[in-house]
Write a protein that holds these residues in place. Structure first.
Motif, PDB file in Angstrom:
ATOM      1  N   PRO A 115       0.818  -1.317   0.176  1.00  0.00           N
ATOM      2  CA  PRO A 115      -0.040  -0.264  -0.042  1.00  0.00           C
ATOM      3  C   PRO A 115       0.949   1.102   0.690  1.00  0.00           C
ATOM      4  O   PRO A 115       0.163   2.528  -0.261  1.00  0.00           O
ATOM      5  N   LYS A 144       0.376  -4.327   6.410  1.00  0.00           N
ATOM      6  CA  LYS A 144      -0.600  -3.422   6.477  1.00  0.00           C
ATOM      7  C   LYS A 144      -2.168  -3.271   5.561  1.00  0.00           C
ATOM      8  O   LYS A 144      -2.158  -3.769   4.382  1.00  0.00           O
ATOM      9  N   GLY A 146      -4.665  -1.943   3.213  1.00  0.00           N
ATOM     10  CA  GLY A 146      -4.426  -1.030   2.354  1.00  0.00           C
ATOM     11  C   GLY A 146      -4.575  -1.517   0.953  1.00  0.00           C
ATOM     12  O   GLY A 146      -4.564  -2.842   0.700  1.00  0.00           O
ATOM     13  N   LYS A 147      -3.953  -0.675  -0.349  1.00  0.00           N
ATOM     14  CA  LYS A 147      -4.411  -1.433  -1.943  1.00  0.00           C
ATOM     15  C   LYS A 147      -3.072  -1.629  -2.172  1.00  0.00           C
ATOM     16  O   LYS A 147      -2.169  -1.121  -2.053  1.00  0.00           O
ATOM     17  N   VAL A 166      -6.796  -5.028  -2.520  1.00  0.00           N
ATOM     18  CA  VAL A 166      -7.085  -4.647  -0.300  1.00  0.00           C
ATOM     19  C   VAL A 166      -6.694  -5.736   0.791  1.00  0.00           C
ATOM     20  O   VAL A 166      -7.761  -6.417   0.090  1.00  0.00           O
TER      21      VAL A 166
END
Length: 168
Positions: A115, A144, A146-147, A166
């Motif tokens: 991400p 982590k 996120g994307k 994601v």
């Protein structure tokens, strides 16, 4: 046949069900020279390292002092690799990467970015599709959220497709 080299190059040809791979090694003294790969019949010729393609009997390039060049030769124009991933995965679970839209003769590199946009070298994979067309990307509980991105790179053409998912 390769022309433009100061010395004779070493050429290796491997055949797959739908294409040929041509690997050649040219001398370090060829840096900066214009080199030409010539084949007997018109075909789609791909530079595996750049994805550049030409249709014809010749592929011309400027040598950048690379030790080895690899070309994929096909009778039909090729598409970028097919890749399917779920939109999201929960940390600690696996994400299935589906490469079933590709020929079994292909080898696909899977290159990941987190991400933060940084390459995740230790998470990269190589999928030999003759051994199966689905692979698992294992997520850790401390990944982590996120994307993330995954780039599927066809090692026979240099073409690639990028998908995102994601991690929750």
């Amino acid at each position: 046949r390769v022309t433009g080299c100061l010395k004779n190059p070493t050429i290796r040809i491997r055949e797959a069900d739908d294409h040929k791979l041509i690997a050649l090694s040219v001398g370090q003294t060829d840096a900066g020279r214009k080199l030409t790969l010539s084949i007997p019949e018109k075909a789609y010729i791909y530079d595996v390292y750049t994805g550049k393609m030409v249709y014809g009997k010749e592929f011309v390039w400027q040598d950048d002092s690379s030790a080895v060049w690899t070309f994929g030769v096909f009778t039909k124009k090729q598409a970028a690799p097919s890749i399917k991933v779920d939109a999201s995965v929960t940390r600690g679970q696996n994400l299935t990467i589906d490469l079933s839209g590709n020929s079994s003769s292909r080898v696909i590199g899977l290159l990941f970015k987190g991400p933060d946009g940084k390459k995740m070298y230790v998470r990269n994979m190589v999928a030999v599709l003759a051994n199966g067309k689905k692979v698992e990307f294992r997520t850790a509980f401390n990944d982590k959220p996120g994307k993330y991105t995954v780039r599927a790179l066809d090692h026979s053409t240099g073409l690639s497709t990028v998908k995102t998912f994601v991690v929750k």
